[in-house]
Design an enzyme around this catalytic site. Structure first.
Site, PDB file in Angstrom:
ATOM      1  N   LYS A 162       0.857  -1.196   0.000  1.00 21.62           N
ATOM      2  CA  LYS A 162       0.000   0.000   0.000  1.00 21.62           C
ATOM      3  C   LYS A 162       0.882   1.231   0.000  1.00 21.62           C
ATOM      4  O   LYS A 162       1.830   1.325   0.796  1.00 21.62           O
ATOM      5  CB  LYS A 162      -0.891  -0.002   1.245  1.00 21.62           C
ATOM      6  CG  LYS A 162      -1.665   1.296   1.462  1.00 21.62           C
ATOM      7  CD  LYS A 162      -2.668   1.151   2.587  1.00 21.62           C
ATOM      8  CE  LYS A 162      -3.275   2.502   2.942  1.00 21.62           C
ATOM      9  NZ  LYS A 162      -4.378   2.388   3.896  1.00 21.62           N
TER      10      LYS A 162
HETATM   11  C1  5RP Z   1      -2.147   4.609   7.604  1.00 21.63           C
HETATM   12  C2  5RP Z   1      -3.073   3.688   6.890  1.00 21.63           C
HETATM   13  C3  5RP Z   1      -4.492   3.946   7.008  1.00 21.63           C
HETATM   14  O1  5RP Z   1      -5.235   2.787   6.809  1.00 21.63           O
HETATM   15  C4  5RP Z   1      -4.836   4.927   5.949  1.00 21.63           C
HETATM   16  O2  5RP Z   1      -4.117   6.110   6.116  1.00 21.63           O
HETATM   17  C5  5RP Z   1      -6.272   5.248   5.938  1.00 21.63           C
HETATM   18  O3  5RP Z   1      -6.713   5.706   4.763  1.00 21.63           O
HETATM   19  P1  5RP Z   1      -6.877   7.231   4.342  1.00 21.63           P
HETATM   20  O4  5RP Z   1      -5.516   7.856   4.338  1.00 21.63           O
HETATM   21  O5  5RP Z   1      -7.472   7.069   2.973  1.00 21.63           O
HETATM   22  O6  5RP Z   1      -7.821   7.910   5.302  1.00 21.63           O
HETATM   23  O7  5RP Z   1      -2.691   2.791   6.239  1.00 21.63           O
HETATM   24  O8  5RP Z   1      -0.895   4.516   7.039  1.00 21.63           O
END
Ligand code: 5RP
Length: 292
Positions: free
Chosen positions: A205
């Site tokens: 991710k």
């Molecule tokens: C933090 C993460 C969180 O799940 C993520 O940030 C959440 O999603 P968004 O940024 O879209 O609110 O992985 O590193």
């Protein structure tokens, strides 16, 4: 370790050339994995499109109660019909999410910092593999902090989770975190995503940036893209469209869904981009029609 002096700049990414070891499985880099691992990956990446809409609501693990997520029990079930995967903590899963749903689960397994810390880069592995198995999760998410103070411990966490996951057929999602000293540049993301993939994570991710297509090309496993801070809905759909167009295998979106004035409609519009080939403009029009 290779000498750092005189390094040549990587440039031959063959963007647009299909991944050579795809085989007949829809998930990049997973062709050689065992059946159980592939079955779990198929709960995450739709076998028809090879893509995923992950809904991240794990923010409480370091942010506590977050705008839009004050009541997980009320917010999340409404969104479940429109997303492929729930990304959350085990506390949220057990307390607020009915087990009678067909979504995949990406379980947050690392933790250790809070919004009160200056340096958010220190985490530990907080969930035993036995509990991940008990919860029947489809992947385990671990934060990595390449280039930050907590780099070594986060790569140790990642290795521990990957090793346990390999033993029981549960994929690991390596999250490339951004922080104070980590620039959101393609140079940084090329370094971090590739390290995480080469450590053995089956999914990475990360964030959008310039030359995103090169990051995808150089990463031998699927990349899902974080939504990041709340944007106007049309811009969030453009973000989703841009990364899908450049080869992302999906999005892992949180605030841009749950902080939208119309989260359910927004999730449906994101789905159109990820799974049905809508452009950002078509998806925004679809969203507008749904809310009026
Ligand atoms: C933090 C993460 C969180 O799940 C993520 O940030 C959440 O999603 P968004 O940024 O879209 O609110 O992985 O590193």
């Amino acid at each position: 370790m290779a000498d750092k002096d005189g390094l040549k700049v990587a440039k031959d990414y063959h963007v647009g050339e299909a991944f050579a070891n795809q085989g007949d499985f829809q998930v990049k880099g997973a062709n050689g994995l065992d059946w159980g691992m592939k079955h779990r990956l198929s709960k995450i990446f739709d076998p028809k499109t090879g893509k995923t809409v992950m809904f991240a609501f794990d923010h409480g693990y370091f942010m506590g109660s977050t705008a839009g997520l004050e009541r997980l029990d009320l917010t999340v079930p409404k969104l479940m019909p429109y997303v492929d995967v729930l990304m959350c903590t085990r506390g949220a899963l057990r307390t607020c999410i009915p087990a009678s749903n067909r979504c995949g689960v990406a379980l947050r397994t690392s933790s250790g910092s809070s919004m009160l810390d200056d340096d958010l880069s220190h985490e530990v592995v907080a969930v035993d593999i036995e509990d991940a198995i008990r919860l029947n999760v489809d992947c385990m998410a671990v934060q990595t902090f390449i280039g930050a103070d907590g780099q070594l411990e986060s790569l140790d966490n990642l290795s521990q989770v990957i090793n346990a996951g390999m033993q029981y057929g549960i994929p690991t999602l390596g999250v490339v975190a951004v922080g104070k000293n980590m620039e959101r540049t393609d140079k940084y993301f090329k370094l971090a995503t590739r390290i995480v993939a080469e450590m053995g994570a089956q999914i990475v991710k990360t964030y959008n940036c310039e030359h995103f297509d090169e990051i995808v090309a150089a990463c031998p496993v699927p990349i899902v893209v974080a939504g990041g801070k709340k944007l106007p809905e049309d811009e969030a759909l453009t973000l989703a469209y841009d990364v899908i167009r450049q080869g992302a295998a999906g999005v892992d979106m949180g605030r841009n869904i749950f902080q939208s004035e119309h989260p359910v409609e927004m999730a449906q519009a994101v789905r159109k981009v990820v799974h049905e080939g809508f452009t950002d403009k078509e998806a925004y029009q679809f969203y507008q029609e749904l809310i009026h």
